[in-house]
Design an enzyme around this catalytic site. Structure first.
Site, PDB file in Angstrom:
ATOM      1  N   HIS A   1       0.839  -1.211   0.000  1.00  0.00           N
ATOM      2  CA  HIS A   1       0.000   0.000   0.000  1.00  0.00           C
ATOM      3  C   HIS A   1       0.873   1.260   0.000  1.00  0.00           C
ATOM      4  O   HIS A   1       0.620   2.211  -0.743  1.00  0.00           O
ATOM      5  CB  HIS A   1      -0.887   0.045   1.256  1.00  0.00           C
TER       6      HIS A   1
ATOM      7  N   SER B   1      -2.589  -7.868   3.005  1.00  0.00           N
ATOM      8  CA  SER B   1      -2.970  -7.694   4.418  1.00  0.00           C
ATOM      9  C   SER B   1      -3.377  -9.031   5.019  1.00  0.00           C
ATOM     10  O   SER B   1      -3.105  -9.288   6.195  1.00  0.00           O
ATOM     11  CB  SER B   1      -4.132  -6.711   4.537  1.00  0.00           C
TER      12      SER B   1
ATOM     13  N   LYS C   1     -18.065  -6.807   6.603  1.00  0.00           N
ATOM     14  CA  LYS C   1     -16.709  -7.348   6.682  1.00  0.00           C
ATOM     15  C   LYS C   1     -16.109  -6.978   8.033  1.00  0.00           C
ATOM     16  O   LYS C   1     -15.868  -5.787   8.288  1.00  0.00           O
ATOM     17  CB  LYS C   1     -15.888  -6.729   5.536  1.00  0.00           C
TER      18      LYS C   1
ATOM     19  N   ARG D   1      -1.911  -6.593  -8.366  1.00  0.00           N
ATOM     20  CA  ARG D   1      -0.827  -7.553  -8.111  1.00  0.00           C
ATOM     21  C   ARG D   1      -0.850  -8.729  -9.063  1.00  0.00           C
ATOM     22  O   ARG D   1       0.173  -9.325  -9.346  1.00  0.00           O
ATOM     23  CB  ARG D   1      -0.956  -8.114  -6.684  1.00  0.00           C
TER      24      ARG D   1
HETATM   25  P1  ADP Z   1      -9.612  -4.047  -0.249  1.00  0.00           P
HETATM   26  O1  ADP Z   1     -10.286  -4.549   0.994  1.00  0.00           O
HETATM   27  O2  ADP Z   1     -10.375  -2.967  -0.975  1.00  0.00           O
HETATM   28  O3  ADP Z   1      -9.081  -5.107  -1.173  1.00  0.00           O
HETATM   29  P2  ADP Z   1      -6.907  -3.586   0.629  1.00  0.00           P
HETATM   30  O4  ADP Z   1      -6.593  -2.788   1.839  1.00  0.00           O
HETATM   31  O5  ADP Z   1      -6.630  -5.054   0.695  1.00  0.00           O
HETATM   32  O6  ADP Z   1      -8.391  -3.255   0.331  1.00  0.00           O
HETATM   33  O7  ADP Z   1      -6.161  -2.985  -0.620  1.00  0.00           O
HETATM   34  C1  ADP Z   1      -6.345  -1.661  -1.045  1.00  0.00           C
HETATM   35  C2  ADP Z   1      -5.711  -1.474  -2.424  1.00  0.00           C
HETATM   36  O8  ADP Z   1      -4.318  -1.735  -2.335  1.00  0.00           O
HETATM   37  C3  ADP Z   1      -6.241  -2.437  -3.488  1.00  0.00           C
HETATM   38  O9  ADP Z   1      -6.271  -1.753  -4.728  1.00  0.00           O
HETATM   39  C4  ADP Z   1      -5.204  -3.526  -3.535  1.00  0.00           C
HETATM   40  O10 ADP Z   1      -5.163  -4.149  -4.802  1.00  0.00           O
HETATM   41  C5  ADP Z   1      -3.954  -2.697  -3.292  1.00  0.00           C
HETATM   42  N1  ADP Z   1      -2.881  -3.527  -2.757  1.00  0.00           N
HETATM   43  C6  ADP Z   1      -2.911  -4.327  -1.677  1.00  0.00           C
HETATM   44  N2  ADP Z   1      -1.713  -4.945  -1.500  1.00  0.00           N
HETATM   45  C7  ADP Z   1      -0.923  -4.510  -2.506  1.00  0.00           C
HETATM   46  C8  ADP Z   1       0.429  -4.802  -2.899  1.00  0.00           C
HETATM   47  N3  ADP Z   1       1.183  -5.671  -2.228  1.00  0.00           N
HETATM   48  N4  ADP Z   1       0.919  -4.177  -3.997  1.00  0.00           N
HETATM   49  C9  ADP Z   1       0.140  -3.309  -4.680  1.00  0.00           C
HETATM   50  N5  ADP Z   1      -1.134  -3.002  -4.382  1.00  0.00           N
HETATM   51  C10 ADP Z   1      -1.662  -3.593  -3.305  1.00  0.00           C
END
Ligand code: ADP
Length: 152
Positions: free
Chosen positions: A18, A129, A42, A91
């Site tokens: 992120h 995450s 969620k 990703r």
């Molecule tokens: P959500 O619950 O909306 O999936 P996340 O917090 O998991 O939210 O992710 C928010 C954004 O960050 C999403 O667009 C996700 O694809 C991106 N993201 C999460 N991890 C990575 C990573 N390792 N590299 C690039 N983008 C990421």
């Protein structure tokens, strides 16, 4: 017109992936609002207060980054804060399939908001995450996957 992007997510917790997306997107926008979507269906692992505090700490030196929370549709939140862009990270192909659906529906709902995708850096492609939560739940060391400023 100010270019404002919303970077929506759960950030449960924020990871190096992120952090990297936000820092790389900074030159593209005047302001990025990192926004935690509060989803009634969620259940999160970390409280909203902790997730906000980590994001604030992480981006405290970035004057063009704000941290916020919202409820409801991301597209409605964009309208509320005057954002014309949604920022997302990609990703993998499952990410792409998932994002394509949401991105197309969001665009159908509001044509003035474009979704902008940044490809993950190769070294962050495996970080999520959910993996970080698993490591923490099982007593492992998640620090290699967390931003340097964040200690969980
Ligand atoms: P959500 O619950 O909306 O999936 P996340 O917090 O998991 O939210 O992710 C928010 C954004 O960050 C999403 O667009 C996700 O694809 C991106 N993201 C999460 N991890 C990575 C990573 N390792 N590299 C690039 N983008 C990421």
């Amino acid at each position: 017109m100010e270019r404002i992007a919303v970077f929506p997510g759960s950030f449960d917790p924020v990871t190096k992936g992120h952090e990297s997306i936000v820092l790389r997107a900074l030159p593209l926008f005047d302001r990025i609002i990192v926004a935690i979507g509060e989803n009634a269906e969620k259940r999160s692992f970390f409280s909203i207060e902790r997730r906000v505090a980590w994001l604030q700490e992480l981006f405290s030196d970035q004057e063009h980054v704000d941290v916020s929370t919202y409820q409801g549709l991301t597209i409605d939140y964009c309208r509320k804060v005057g954002a014309n862009y949604i920022l997302r990270g990609l990703r993998s192909s499952p990410d792409f399939e998932f994002e394509r659906g949401i991105g197309q529906i969001n665009r159908a709902m509001n044509k003035t908001v474009e979704t902008v995708f940044l490809l993950t850096a190769p070294e962050h492609a495996a970080i999520s995450s959910s993996i970080v939560r698993d490591i923490i739940r099982n007593g492992g060391d998640a620090s290699p996957f967390l931003p340097e400023r964040i200690h969980i």
